[in-house]
Design a protein around this motif. Structure first.
Motif, PDB file in Angstrom:
ATOM      1  N   ASN A   4      29.272  67.091  69.732  1.00 53.02           N
ATOM      2  CA  ASN A   4      28.130  67.870  69.230  1.00 53.02           C
ATOM      3  C   ASN A   4      26.843  67.063  69.337  1.00 53.02           C
ATOM      4  O   ASN A   4      26.846  65.839  69.145  1.00 53.02           O
ATOM      5  N   LEU A   5      25.774  67.758  69.616  1.00 48.70           N
ATOM      6  CA  LEU A   5      24.475  67.096  69.639  1.00 48.70           C
ATOM      7  C   LEU A   5      24.076  66.729  68.219  1.00 48.70           C
ATOM      8  O   LEU A   5      24.460  67.405  67.267  1.00 48.70           O
ATOM      9  N   PRO A   6      23.290  65.685  68.048  1.00 52.67           N
ATOM     10  CA  PRO A   6      22.871  65.315  66.698  1.00 52.67           C
ATOM     11  C   PRO A   6      21.997  66.410  66.097  1.00 52.67           C
ATOM     12  O   PRO A   6      21.229  67.072  66.786  1.00 52.67           O
ATOM     13  N   ARG A   7      22.156  66.584  64.827  1.00 53.05           N
ATOM     14  CA  ARG A   7      21.373  67.582  64.103  1.00 53.05           C
ATOM     15  C   ARG A   7      19.932  67.096  64.001  1.00 53.05           C
ATOM     16  O   ARG A   7      19.682  65.972  63.586  1.00 53.05           O
ATOM     17  N   THR A   8      18.982  67.943  64.399  1.00 52.39           N
ATOM     18  CA  THR A   8      17.591  67.531  64.379  1.00 52.39           C
ATOM     19  C   THR A   8      16.873  67.957  63.101  1.00 52.39           C
ATOM     20  O   THR A   8      15.744  67.561  62.871  1.00 52.39           O
ATOM     21  N   GLN A   9      17.516  68.770  62.303  1.00 56.30           N
ATOM     22  CA  GLN A   9      16.925  69.234  61.048  1.00 56.30           C
ATOM     23  C   GLN A   9      16.895  68.074  60.045  1.00 56.30           C
ATOM     24  O   GLN A   9      17.882  67.364  59.886  1.00 56.30           O
ATOM     25  N   MET A  10      15.769  67.882  59.370  1.00 63.06           N
ATOM     26  CA  MET A  10      15.634  66.826  58.373  1.00 63.06           C
ATOM     27  C   MET A  10      15.221  67.452  57.046  1.00 63.06           C
ATOM     28  O   MET A  10      14.310  68.283  57.012  1.00 63.06           O
ATOM     29  N   VAL A  11      15.878  67.050  55.973  1.00 65.08           N
ATOM     30  CA  VAL A  11      15.459  67.482  54.645  1.00 65.08           C
ATOM     31  C   VAL A  11      14.365  66.522  54.199  1.00 65.08           C
ATOM     32  O   VAL A  11      14.603  65.335  54.005  1.00 65.08           O
ATOM     33  N   LEU A  12      13.147  67.036  54.080  1.00 64.95           N
ATOM     34  CA  LEU A  12      12.010  66.193  53.702  1.00 64.95           C
ATOM     35  C   LEU A  12      11.793  66.159  52.201  1.00 64.95           C
ATOM     36  O   LEU A  12      11.232  65.198  51.672  1.00 64.95           O
ATOM     37  N   PHE A  13      12.226  67.224  51.521  1.00 63.57           N
ATOM     38  CA  PHE A  13      12.042  67.300  50.074  1.00 63.57           C
ATOM     39  C   PHE A  13      13.027  68.320  49.537  1.00 63.57           C
ATOM     40  O   PHE A  13      13.297  69.333  50.182  1.00 63.57           O
ATOM     41  N   ASP A  14      13.558  68.047  48.348  1.00 67.28           N
ATOM     42  CA  ASP A  14      14.500  68.974  47.729  1.00 67.28           C
ATOM     43  C   ASP A  14      14.458  68.766  46.223  1.00 67.28           C
ATOM     44  O   ASP A  14      14.676  67.655  45.747  1.00 67.28           O
ATOM     45  N   ASN A  15      14.119  69.824  45.497  1.00 69.71           N
ATOM     46  CA  ASN A  15      14.225  69.791  44.044  1.00 69.71           C
ATOM     47  C   ASN A  15      14.799  71.136  43.598  1.00 69.71           C
ATOM     48  O   ASN A  15      15.242  71.928  44.422  1.00 69.71           O
ATOM     49  N   SER A  16      14.774  71.411  42.336  1.00 73.66           N
ATOM     50  CA  SER A  16      15.369  72.661  41.844  1.00 73.66           C
ATOM     51  C   SER A  16      14.528  73.886  42.210  1.00 73.66           C
ATOM     52  O   SER A  16      14.987  75.014  42.042  1.00 73.66           O
ATOM     53  N   ILE A  17      13.320  73.679  42.736  1.00 69.18           N
ATOM     54  CA  ILE A  17      12.425  74.796  43.038  1.00 69.18           C
ATOM     55  C   ILE A  17      12.343  75.077  44.529  1.00 69.18           C
ATOM     56  O   ILE A  17      12.466  76.217  44.959  1.00 69.18           O
ATOM     57  N   ILE A  18      12.110  74.045  45.327  1.00 69.51           N
ATOM     58  CA  ILE A  18      12.010  74.254  46.784  1.00 69.51           C
ATOM     59  C   ILE A  18      12.768  73.174  47.542  1.00 69.51           C
ATOM     60  O   ILE A  18      13.006  72.080  47.032  1.00 69.51           O
ATOM     61  N   ARG A  19      13.111  73.523  48.754  1.00 67.46           N
ATOM     62  CA  ARG A  19      13.729  72.580  49.691  1.00 67.46           C
ATOM     63  C   ARG A  19      12.957  72.709  50.999  1.00 67.46           C
ATOM     64  O   ARG A  19      12.743  73.820  51.488  1.00 67.46           O
ATOM     65  N   LEU A  20      12.552  71.588  51.567  1.00 72.44           N
ATOM     66  CA  LEU A  20      11.804  71.567  52.813  1.00 72.44           C
ATOM     67  C   LEU A  20      12.676  70.994  53.918  1.00 72.44           C
ATOM     68  O   LEU A  20      13.041  69.819  53.887  1.00 72.44           O
ATOM     69  N   ASP A  21      13.033  71.842  54.888  1.00 67.85           N
ATOM     70  CA  ASP A  21      13.816  71.431  56.048  1.00 67.85           C
ATOM     71  C   ASP A  21      12.899  71.455  57.261  1.00 67.85           C
ATOM     72  O   ASP A  21      12.303  72.486  57.566  1.00 67.85           O
ATOM     73  N   TYR A  22      12.816  70.344  57.955  1.00 71.38           N
ATOM     74  CA  TYR A  22      11.915  70.233  59.097  1.00 71.38           C
ATOM     75  C   TYR A  22      12.697  69.938  60.365  1.00 71.38           C
ATOM     76  O   TYR A  22      13.584  69.091  60.381  1.00 71.38           O
TER      77      TYR A  22
END
Length: 146
Positions: A4-22
């Protein structure tokens, strides 16, 4: 052997309100639109500030707002205030395209549409904003050329 190719998605921030996937390959930042409850409004604004700081830091031009699981227990005025706060903040970034994945809830969607209409009447947005019924369609639009 892993092929499998490496996953390019990065979690930049995650709390109980929002999660930022880049995904740097597509320059798309994904965020689940937060649940809107009275007791969370100040925390939601702080999380939006974090989102805006991240957009600036990574020079994000494409944003996906996923509202498919959003719950709203505030009135139209509070919902509009949060949406306006987000739109005004995004207007001061390099964001060029915002795709919003609609909620399956008629109540949430009606509130969201009122807020979007209010924002578009109150200010000229410097980015394209489109609503989509599926994440797949939203991602295709975001990934398409400008």
């Amino acid at each position: 052997m892993e092929t499998n190719l490496p996953r390019t998605q990065m979690v930049l921030f995650d709390n109980s309100i929002i999660r930022l996937d880049y995904n740097p390959a597509t320059d798309i930042l994904e965020v689940e639109y937060p649940d809107l409850h009275d007791y969370l409004l100040s925390e939601i604004k702080r999380s939006i500030d974090t989102l805006l700081d991240t957009v600036r830091s990574y020079y994000v031009k494409r944003l996906l707002l996923d509202s498919t699981r959003t719950i709203i227990s505030v009135g139209d005025e509070e919902s509009r205030e949060i949406a306006t706060y987000l739109a005004a903040g995004l207007a001061r970034t390099r964001v060029q395209k915002v795709a919003r994945v609609q909620s399956p809830s008629t109540t949430v969607e009606t509130t969201a549409q009122h807020s979007i209409r209010h924002i578009q009447e109150a200010q000229a947005l410097p980015f394209q904003l489109q609503n989509f019924s599926s994440k797949t369609l939203a991602m295709e639009w975001l990934a398409s050329n400008f």
